[in-house]
Design an enzyme around this catalytic site. Structure first.
Site, PDB file in Angstrom:
ATOM      1  N   ALA A 115       6.020  -8.210   0.887  1.00 21.92           N
ATOM      2  CA  ALA A 115       6.757  -9.394   1.336  1.00 21.92           C
ATOM      3  C   ALA A 115       5.855 -10.554   1.711  1.00 21.92           C
ATOM      4  CB  ALA A 115       7.645  -9.025   2.527  1.00 21.92           C
ATOM      5  N   HIS A 116       4.742 -10.274   2.394  1.00 25.59           N
ATOM      6  CA  HIS A 116       3.960 -11.382   2.936  1.00 25.59           C
ATOM      7  C   HIS A 116       3.186 -12.153   1.876  1.00 25.59           C
ATOM      8  CE1 HIS A 116      -0.240  -9.626   3.200  1.00 25.59           C
ATOM      9  NE2 HIS A 116       0.454  -8.543   2.945  1.00 25.59           N
TER      10      HIS A 116
ATOM     11  N   GLN B  75       0.684  -9.398  -6.449  1.00 24.56           N
ATOM     12  CA  GLN B  75       0.231 -10.776  -6.621  1.00 24.56           C
ATOM     13  C   GLN B  75       1.036 -11.537  -7.670  1.00 24.56           C
ATOM     14  OE1 GLN B  75      -1.843 -12.402  -4.764  1.00 24.56           O
ATOM     15  NE2 GLN B  75      -2.644 -10.696  -3.570  1.00 24.56           N
TER      16      GLN B  75
ATOM     17  N   THR C 204       0.829  -1.211   0.000  1.00 22.78           N
ATOM     18  CA  THR C 204       0.000   0.000   0.000  1.00 22.78           C
ATOM     19  C   THR C 204       0.858   1.253   0.000  1.00 22.78           C
ATOM     20  OG1 THR C 204      -1.940  -1.022   1.036  1.00 22.78           O
ATOM     21  CG2 THR C 204      -1.638   1.349   1.365  1.00 22.78           C
TER      22      THR C 204
ATOM     23  N   CYS D 266      -7.847  -6.697   2.217  1.00 25.36           N
ATOM     24  CA  CYS D 266      -7.952  -5.325   2.711  1.00 25.36           C
ATOM     25  C   CYS D 266      -9.395  -4.858   2.790  1.00 25.36           C
ATOM     26  CB  CYS D 266      -7.159  -4.382   1.812  1.00 25.36           C
ATOM     27  SG  CYS D 266      -5.402  -4.743   1.752  1.00 25.36           S
TER      28      CYS D 266
END
Length: 393
Positions: free
Chosen positions: A207-208, A186, A75, A332
């Site tokens: 990163a996640h 993605q 974001t 989100c």
């Protein structure tokens, strides 16, 4: 039974499990002290971890290490890019309008630092693909009028998995005064991401999504002369492009995850076979199952579907009680009752869109997981679907 072990986890697009390599890198960094801006030994070691991660992340997307700017996540990377204040060759290059596709992540749809009246959403086709013809026509009109637009198109949609023609768009914008930003959150580790081949001026990473820790990402700059003005100022960190003490442990974990993701990217395509098995199983249960974006090229790990008459909100709760973790769309936006903006942009009727579920797999997914999901879905959907709404096999 332990909750983490009990669940079949099929929500990789929301957040992938932490890779062992990332965990080790995070722990190693946390075991040491030192501010990466300090000149003493501990500070230099912390700085070294960041620079190693910068090289690892750059390799994942075909970028130059010096062009990787670490952020708090995707974001922040998107908001940093979506600013009218860009530089070209070190000189101000003020942008006049932002064109964003209607299926973008909420952080892009919000327009970043652009005034709301200068953010224009561009249409998407029924298959989930960006309408490139309309996009390029609007960009040309803005350029012909003396404007300098920013164009933001994601590489792959998190809800439907539909892959967007970013290389085609980048080639069309190359050599113009337009700035091209790609949300690759993605796509990284799942597709061959190459910022130079896409001719993108910037792209965002998180990163996640690739097995790194939460709370860290990157804005990666292209090989050209375009550079955005910093979003966070007041410090010399990240070569004065993002102020604030760096999250050394998070960045180290990000780098480790990026290295593994790059090495195993080709293996990711094998997940397409599991998704095909999933879709076949869904239609054995309910023949009228709708798979969104089915006619377009999609990420091999993603399936967004709905069964008429079944609401996603109740289905998610029922599946969770059966030990299965899936999603209804953007993490989100979870908790909202309204239909997905992505499906709305694709022209999906609101009632059907309210029933959309997303199954997203990853490196830890097995055939047994898919079979377990299908068994749970057969059980809960048969209970949730109104009598006479359809026939289960």
């Amino acid at each position: 039974m332990n909750e983490r072990r009990r669940h079949i986890y099929l929500d990789y697009n929301a957040s992938a499990p932490l890779r062992a390599e990332a965990y080790e890198a995070v722990c190693a960094a946390l075991a040491e002290v030192g501010n990466a801006s300090s000149v003493h030994g501990p500070g230099r070691r912390a700085h070294g971890r960041i620079e190693t991660a910068r090289e690892q992340v750059a390799s994942l997307v075909g970028a130059r290490p010096k062009n990787v700017i670490f952020t708090s996540g995707g974001t922040e990377a998107n908001v940093t890019a979506l600013t009218p204040r860009w530089l070209k060759g070190g000189k101000p290059h003020a942008l006049t309008r932002a064109f964003v596709s209607a299926i973008e992540h909420p952080s892009v749809l919000a327009g970043g630092c652009f005034p709301a009246d200068l953010v224009e959403q561009l249409p998407t086709k029924a298959d989930g693909m960006v309408d490139v013809e309309t996009l390029l026509a609007r960009v040309k009109a803005e350029l012909d009028a003396g404007g300098r637009p920013l164009v933001a198109v994601m590489a792959a949609n998190s809800e439907t998995g539909v892959i967007q023609p970013v290389a085609e768009i980048g080639a069309a914008l190359a050599g113009t005064d337009a700035v091209f930003h790609v949300d690759a959150v993605q796509a990284a580790g799942r597709l061959d991401v190459d910022i130079a081949a896409w001719q993108a001026d910037s792209l965002s990473l998180s990163a996640h999504k690739i097995g790194g820790p939460q709370g860290v990402g990157a804005l990666v700059l292209g090989h050209g002369d375009f550079r955005p003005a910093p979003l966070l100022t007041g410090g010399a960190q990240e070569d004065r492009r993002r102020a604030g003490t760096e999250n050394v442990a998070g960045i180290a974990g990000f780098g480790a995850a990026a290295e593994v993701a790059l090495r195993e990217c080709e293996k990711f395509t094998a997940l397409g076979g599991e998704m095909a098995f999933l879709v076949a199983g869904l239609r054995l249960i309910w023949p009228d199952t709708v798979v969104f974006g089915e006619s377009a090229a999609r990420l091999p790990n993603t399936c967004s579907f709905a069964v008429p008459g079944i609401a996603a909100e109740t289905a998610l709760i029922a599946l969770d009680l059966e030990g299965v973790a899936v999603s209804s769309g953007h993490a989100c936006s979870s908790g909202k009752v309204s239909a997905s903006h992505v499906l709305k942009a694709m022209g999906v009727e609101e009632e059907l869109a309210r029933g959309a579920l997303r199954v997203s797999s990853g490196w830890g997914t097995t055939r047994a997981d898919i079979e377990g999901f299908l068994a749970a879905w057969r059980k809960v959907s048969g209970r949730l679907r109104p009598v006479g709404a359809g026939e289960a096999a």
